[in-house]
Write an enzyme that holds these catalytic residues in place. Structure first.
Site, PDB file in Angstrom:
ATOM      1  N   ALA A 147       0.890  -1.037   0.030  1.00 20.22           N
ATOM      2  CA  ALA A 147       0.099  -0.032  -0.078  1.00 20.22           C
ATOM      3  C   ALA A 147       0.887   1.292   0.045  1.00 20.22           C
ATOM      4  O   ALA A 147       0.573   2.092  -0.827  1.00 20.22           O
ATOM      5  CB  ALA A 147      -0.970   0.038   0.987  1.00 20.22           C
ATOM      6  N   ASP A 148       2.047   1.253   0.642  1.00 17.05           N
ATOM      7  CA  ASP A 148       2.880   2.447   0.917  1.00 17.05           C
ATOM      8  C   ASP A 148       3.603   2.650  -0.782  1.00 17.05           C
ATOM      9  O   ASP A 148       3.640   3.705  -1.170  1.00 17.05           O
ATOM     10  CB  ASP A 148       3.864   2.252   1.823  1.00 17.05           C
ATOM     11  CG  ASP A 148       3.605   2.631   3.353  1.00 17.05           C
ATOM     12  OD1 ASP A 148       2.920   3.793   3.120  1.00 17.05           O
ATOM     13  OD2 ASP A 148       3.695   2.186   4.225  1.00 17.05           O
ATOM     14  N   THR A 149       3.788   1.462  -1.135  1.00 20.01           N
ATOM     15  CA  THR A 149       4.638   1.488  -2.570  1.00 20.01           C
ATOM     16  C   THR A 149       3.783   2.131  -3.558  1.00 20.01           C
ATOM     17  O   THR A 149       4.271   2.979  -4.238  1.00 20.01           O
ATOM     18  CB  THR A 149       5.094  -0.024  -2.841  1.00 20.01           C
ATOM     19  OG1 THR A 149       6.094  -0.348  -1.770  1.00 20.01           O
ATOM     20  CG2 THR A 149       6.062   0.133  -4.045  1.00 20.01           C
TER      21      THR A 149
END
Length: 425
Positions: A171-173
């Site tokens: 999700a961060d990426t």
């Protein structure tokens, strides 16, 4: 080589992964990315990673992964003098990137409206867990929280193991990549109109957008997505299969690929078997088909089958570990892993991965991730502060310095009027 974002200056206030990953992509495209960090420890990722000694020296391996080719200026935003230093930097910049919780910058007196008054050209990108508004806006969010809320974990694994998180912070990426292309789009507009804009990036929405196929199946086909392990819900045989030695991924998604697969494994009769002869029936009887194929695949190793299948146009690949794939000639020959031509804190020479795209020639060699406050003094001088003022700011803790030699060349401060006139032509 002139890189596409040469001449773009980005003030990166972000921490840990989503924002720093975004900034790293832009830095490798030629942008000048200046990390604006808290003097007391800086980016949390400086203390994260598999090497405790590096983390203790504020050069954690998690930080190294996404902060090469950047500078570091350490400023305390809680001090009025620190805010003014930042605002003077904003006057020279094209982009401000942050991933605080919504309204934090406004409470500091540094929200988009304030920054835009100092520099109407500024592109302001705010990355947060759930976006700048809505009932969840103020909630804390980390990658795993978003993986659970987005539905990613509900479709990862199989009936026995789901819900299951992915093996890296997806999700961060994805949010970092989403922010990268949104910023570059806004920079195109900035060059045409001379004006900036605010960008609101949500980890939750970025992740849901990347789940387009399963979301569409629900919205438009009334299908509730289910975890099916290593199987492909769109086709069969498509998934991970046991062989005589090691697992093998096969994606015979087209009819001609399936028929070639049957011939290669010595099971031509499977082509005409009514259970498997058509795409939909193969999906309906995928368990039986897998059983038939794995009985034949037991005759050879995964590596042997991989060679045979790909030679006949049937997509196949062994299941590799990270260390294994990094040794493959496909990765080595394309210079995906790069050595930094300098040692960082701790005395170790670091390696980083380049972005997942290539330009027409090799990238310039990346500079190492910056030590905390590495560029503070140089930037204060460029902003017009005298030696005595700089020393006083340091003594009061408004800024922090690291006086080790910097890698970046000192650049001339831009003339904002000239830049605005250039962009409007």
């Amino acid at each position: 080589m002139t890189l596409p974002l040469a001449g773009i200056r980005i003030l990166d206030l972000s921490n840990v992964l989503a924002g720093p990953f975004c900034g790293y992509q832009l830095a490798r495209l030629g942008a000048e990315v200046i990390k604006i960090e808290n003097p007391k420890g800086g980016d949390l990722a400086r203390r994260l990673g598999a090497d405790p000694a590096m983390a203790k020296n504020l050069m954690g391996l998690s930080f190294v992964a996404v902060n090469a080719d950047k500078q570091s200026v350490a400023i305390d935003f809680k001090a009025d003098e620190g805010k003014e230093i930042f605002l003077r930097l904003v006057e020279t910049a094209d982009v401000v990137l942050e991933n605080f919780r919504p309204k934090v910058m406004e409470r500091l007196g540094l929200g988009y409206e304030v920054l835009a008054k100092r520099n109407p050209r500024i592109v302001y990108c705010a990355i947060s867990g759930f976006g700048q508004d809505g009932p969840w806006a103020g909630r804390p969010a980390y990658d795993q929280i978003v993986q659970g809320l987005s539905g990613v974990m509900s479709v990862t694994g199989d009936a026995e193991t789901a819900p299951l998180r992915t093996g890296f912070p997806i999700a961060d990426t994805i949010a970092g990549l989403t922010a990268s292309f949104a910023i570059t789009a806004a920079l195109v507009e900035q060059r045409q109109s001379g004006r900036g804009r605010k960008i609101d990036v949500s980890l939750l929405e970025s992740t849901l957008a990347a789940m387009g196929w399963v979301v569409s199946n629900h919205l438009n086909g009334n299908v509730d997505p289910q975890p099916i392990g290593n199987e492909n819900f769109t086709a069969a045989p498509s998934g991970t299969f046991a062989t005589g030695s090691g697992p093998l991924n096969i994606a015979a998604n087209e009819q001609k690929q399936y028929e070639a697969l049957c011939d290669i494994v010595g099971k031509p009769e499977l082509k005409s078997d009514p259970r498997f002869s058509e795409r939909q029936s193969r999906k309906d009887y995928r368990v039986a088909l897998k059983r038939e194929l794995e009985a034949a695949l037991a005759a050879k190793s995964a590596a042997e089958w991989e060679t045979l299948f790909n030679a006949k146009g049937v997509p196949a690949g062994c299941v590799l570990s990270v260390p294994e794939v990094l040794k493959e000639e496909q990765i080595v020959g394309r210079k995906f892993v790069e050595h930094l031509n300098a040692t960082v804190t701790g005395g170790q020479t670091m390696r980083v991965t380049r972005p997942g795209f290539r330009l027409e020639t090799d990238y310039p060699e990346p500079s190492p991730p910056p030590s905390l406050g590495q560029d503070t003094e140089r930037w204060l001088r460029q902003l017009g502060f005298a030696d005595g003022e700089i020393a006083a700011l340091g003594q009061r803790g408004v800024v922090a310095f690291d006086n080790r030699p910097t890698v970046k060349e000192t650049v001339k401060m831009p003339d904002l009027k000239a830049r605005a006139e250039t962009s409007s032509t």
